[in-house]
Design an enzyme around this catalytic site. Sequence first.
Site, PDB file in Angstrom:
ATOM      1  N   TYR A  17       0.839  -1.205   0.000  1.00  0.00           N
ATOM      2  CA  TYR A  17       0.000   0.000   0.000  1.00  0.00           C
ATOM      3  C   TYR A  17       0.874   1.255   0.000  1.00  0.00           C
ATOM      4  CZ  TYR A  17      -3.438   3.343   1.953  1.00  0.00           C
ATOM      5  OH  TYR A  17      -4.253   4.423   2.198  1.00  0.00           O
TER       6      TYR A  17
ATOM      7  N   ASP B  47     -11.985   7.600   4.546  1.00  0.00           N
ATOM      8  CA  ASP B  47     -10.754   8.392   4.674  1.00  0.00           C
ATOM      9  C   ASP B  47     -11.064   9.870   4.509  1.00  0.00           C
ATOM     10  OD1 ASP B  47      -8.211   9.493   4.579  1.00  0.00           O
ATOM     11  OD2 ASP B  47      -7.472   8.144   3.044  1.00  0.00           O
TER      12      ASP B  47
END
Length: 125
Positions: free
Chosen positions: A14, A38
Site C-alpha cells: 500500500y 478516509d
Amino acid sequence: MTDPKVMEAAVHEYVAAFDAGAPERVAALFAEDATVEDPVGTEPKVGQAAILEFYTASMQTGAKLRLEGPVRLCGPYAAFAFSVLLNLGGKDMCVDVIDTFKFNDDGKVVEMRAYFGPTNMHGFS
C-alpha cells in the site's frame, strides 16, 4: 484467517504503491465490495471502482507516505501509523495518520479506515 505475513506485506505494498503513484496497485489490494473511509466520518467509498477513483485523485497531490513504526496485527486487522508528506499551496506539510485494514480470508482488504484530523496536520521545513 489471513496469514499475518500476507497482511503485513499488503500494508507495505500500500505504501510503496502510493509512493509510486500507482492507484491500480492500491485498488488491487481491496476486495470487490470493500469500503474506504478516509478520514473516518466521511462518506465511505464503496467498491474497487470508487476506491480506484479516490486513490487516483489522492496521488495527484504528489503526497508520499512514510511508515512510523511497525504494523500492528490483531485477528483480521492491521493498524499502522504513518506520515503523509505533501505540499499544499506552496507549503510543505505533514499529516500524522493511523490507518486500519480489515482483511477477509482471501487476504484482501474489506475495510480501510483512516484516523486523523486538523490537529494532526503541521508544517515542516
